[in-house]
Design an enzyme around this catalytic site. Structure first.
Site, PDB file in Angstrom:
ATOM      1  CB  CYS A   1      88.280  49.541 -15.136  1.00 47.69           C
ATOM      2  SG  CYS A   1      86.354  49.656 -15.922  1.00 47.69           S
TER       3      CYS A   1
ATOM      4  CG  HIS B   1      87.456  46.419 -12.399  1.00 46.27           C
ATOM      5  ND1 HIS B   1      87.987  47.022 -12.454  1.00 46.27           N
ATOM      6  CD2 HIS B   1      86.193  46.301 -14.026  1.00 46.27           C
ATOM      7  CE1 HIS B   1      86.797  48.198 -13.013  1.00 46.27           C
ATOM      8  NE2 HIS B   1      86.866  47.966 -13.589  1.00 46.27           N
TER       9      HIS B   1
ATOM     10  CD  GLU C   1      90.783  45.544  -9.865  1.00 46.27           C
ATOM     11  OE1 GLU C   1      89.560  46.881  -9.974  1.00 46.27           O
ATOM     12  OE2 GLU C   1      91.139  45.199 -11.021  1.00 46.27           O
TER      13      GLU C   1
END
Length: 226
Positions: free
Chosen positions: A87, A196, A198
């Site tokens: 991002c 994302h 994560e």
């Protein structure tokens, strides 16, 4: 050998803790890296996480590109160190010249926040080797400036060299050219993506654990050169 993956924190970064947790879940050791330092502490790979570095003043990633730590990252890139930009991290890597193109305001000027299906296009990068080409993975997307743009020449180069790593599946959420969600450098060691991974590490808390595939891929790349 336990791989050490550095996670950079800039003023305004907000996904560094999640990125470090994902690194730990993948079986590596997360190493906190501070923007004002210029020492990568001997890490094996680097994650430039999401957020709003330096408040996204001027434009997203424009100030972070000049941080001392990014100078060290640029040097590490010349040595083939695996680097992942997520991002805002993707925006920083583009601003630093490590990846081509730019991330601009979403089509329609709306902030997009949703779980997003991605098609895995390229599997020969340091961050995607664990996936199968054509596989679809579910990863959260949350950005207001996620529309990937580049010249027609750059787009042709990315497509022709297999450097489009991830593409939005189904509808295009932000108007990215060629529905590009993530790209790689020419040596395939650097990857940037807007969604994302994560935040997709456990089915209980995320939409999937598909995001771990990027980190497992990086561990394979690190061990292959150890």
């Amino acid at each position: 050998m336990t791989a050490r993956i550095g996670v950079i924190t800039f003023p305004g970064t907000l996904d560094d803790v999640d990125a470090a947790r994902a690194v730990r879940l993948a079986g590596a050791e997360p190493v906190a890296l501070w923007h004002a330092d210029a020492d990568l502490a001997g890490v094996d790979a680097v994650v430039v996480p999401g957020g709003f570095s330096y408040g996204d003043y001027l434009r997203a990633g424009a100030i972070a590109r000049f941080a001392p730590m990014m100078g060290a990252v640029v040097q590490a890139a010349t040595r083939g160190t695996p680097i992942l930009g997520i991002c805002n991290g993707f925006q920083v890597l583009c601003e630093a010249g490590l990846l081509p193109g730019a991330l601009t305001r979403n089509l329609g000027l709306h902030f997009v926040c949703r779980d997003q299906w991605l098609e895995v296009v390229s599997t020969d990068t340091a961050w995607s080797s664990r996936f199968e080409a054509g596989a679809e993975i579910l990863i959260p997307l949350k950005s207001g400036e996620g529309r990937y743009v580049a010249s027609s020449e750059v787009l042709a180069e990315l497509e022709g060299e297999g450097r489009v790593v991830f593409r939005y599946a189904g509808d295009n959420p932000n108007g990215s050219l060629n529905a590009i969600a993530g790209i790689a450098s020419a040596d395939k060691r650097i990857v940037g993506l807007m969604p994302h991974p994560e935040h997709a590490t456990e089915p209980l808390t995320g939409p999937s654990d598909d995001g771990l595939g990027l980190l497992y891929s990086a561990l394979d790349a690190v061990l292959a050169t150890a």
